[in-house]
Write a protein that holds these residues in place. Sequence first.
Motif, PDB file in Angstrom:
ATOM      1  N   ASP A 136       0.783  -1.230   0.000  1.00 53.01           N
ATOM      2  CA  ASP A 136       0.000   0.000   0.000  1.00 53.01           C
ATOM      3  C   ASP A 136       0.817   1.283   0.000  1.00 53.01           C
ATOM      4  O   ASP A 136       0.281   2.348  -0.291  1.00 53.01           O
ATOM      5  N   PHE A 137       2.102   1.236   0.346  1.00 53.51           N
ATOM      6  CA  PHE A 137       2.860   2.489   0.390  1.00 53.51           C
ATOM      7  C   PHE A 137       3.907   2.576  -0.720  1.00 53.51           C
ATOM      8  O   PHE A 137       4.823   3.382  -0.653  1.00 53.51           O
ATOM      9  N   ALA A 138       3.774   1.737  -1.735  1.00 53.51           N
ATOM     10  CA  ALA A 138       4.747   1.739  -2.820  1.00 53.51           C
ATOM     11  C   ALA A 138       4.052   1.635  -4.167  1.00 53.51           C
ATOM     12  O   ALA A 138       2.905   1.187  -4.250  1.00 53.51           O
ATOM     13  N   GLN A 139       4.752   2.034  -5.210  1.00 49.84           N
ATOM     14  CA  GLN A 139       4.217   1.908  -6.557  1.00 49.84           C
ATOM     15  C   GLN A 139       4.214   0.462  -7.044  1.00 49.84           C
ATOM     16  O   GLN A 139       3.538   0.135  -8.007  1.00 49.84           O
ATOM     17  N   GLY A 140       4.984  -0.400  -6.397  1.00 46.68           N
ATOM     18  CA  GLY A 140       5.015  -1.801  -6.805  1.00 46.68           C
ATOM     19  C   GLY A 140       5.552  -1.988  -8.206  1.00 46.68           C
ATOM     20  O   GLY A 140       5.002  -2.756  -8.996  1.00 46.68           O
TER      21      GLY A 140
END
Length: 461
Positions: A288-292
């Motif tokens: 949820d806190f990264a662009q992946g």
Amino acid sequence: MRKTFLSIALLAFGSTGMTYAQTDYQADSIFIRQIFNSALSDGRSYEWLRDLTQKVGPRLSGSEGAAKAVEYTKDAMVNAKFDNVFLQNVMVPHWVRGAKEKAYIVSGKQKINVPIAALGGSVATPKGGTKAKVIEVKNFQELRALGTEKVKGKIVFFNRPMDPTKLNTFEAYGGAVDQRGSGPSEAAKLGAVGAIVRSMTTRLDDIPHTGSMRYASGAPIIPAAAISTNGAELLSKMVKENPDTEIFFEQFSETLSDAPSHNVIGELKGSQNPAQYIVVGGHLDSWDFAQGAHDDGSGCVQAMEAVRLLKDVGYKPKNTLRAVMYMNEENGLKGGVAYADSAKSKNEKHIAAIESDRGGFTPLGFGVVGTAAQKAKIAAWSKLFAAYGIHEIGPGGGGADIGPLAQQGTVLLGLIPDSQRYFDYHHASNDTFDKVSKRELELGGAAMAAMMYLVDKYGVE
């Protein structure tokens, strides 16, 4: 290892006779070169990844970002003129992080802030946070040896690093990740009030790496967080200097009701056996806190690109080729299970499934899960990949999302890229688009397209 793969390949080539070596091999080599040329000169994967990471962004299952990712990848395959694009319903876990976590170490008069991130699936701390003395352990044996008397009321700090001597960083990850997955419950069984886990990365930095944890049935439920590796080094040092060192952490995470979502599937219909399938895929969800970007935006766009490349170079497959964007690999694997269950209920025959979920780095090979004969047949194609630096085709893992298909006799293949940098970004906020090389990404998509072509043309039996 490479000599073993090549020996298998040469034996398999010899068993096929000179006709393949002199005629089919030459035709296949020319066609595969066409695939790579198209990917490197006119590829779409990099721009797809740009949009997926920067316009859609984080995509944790059940979130608004995940829903946007479903629509984006569906539209991308429609616009690429796949023969058929559709959504497959799946219910997924819906865990939310809440407000940003806080943590600090207290030792004597010192109070030092440290970066943490709640582990996926963890509960929140009590209102106002949790503060207690720290007990450091390297493994579960050390923890159990301490017993309830020494652990009760404490925060257990799991501080076993990934082994830096392992050249295969996934092996290093596998040797350390149990403390993240099961550590909180093991600590809770002995009366701990919280768990702090060293981030799963070989790099020393200030970025916490999250990931899933699981509460054991019957064990008390306590909050758990990952601490950055620099934070872990500092905490360990302070605990050694002062056994009364405490840590405070506060987090606000919660698990909501399961949410409706989708796998996204695009097809290129087979001309001879349309009811037989060859799948290539990646997982659409990210933390949820990264662009992946590397985990696993790269795998998704490579899967779409693999099918698009074959279509655009004019290949007419015998079997139906599918690109599948699986939902919920990170914290439940619901998409992979739903896809396999659907295939079984519809009596679909899946010849092979190929997964990319190790980042968008330079491709080095494919791991193969199947019978000895199937592995040998696929290894026989090694010579066709050698010009592209891809040598390691042999026994190995397929991938989490395609794993459930193994029970139906499907051959599984996992793309193996260079793994040395992967865990610098895995499950962390720095897994962003700028960390992905356009050329490396395109080479991986082309490699998957080439493998799909060979499986379609020659089969795996």
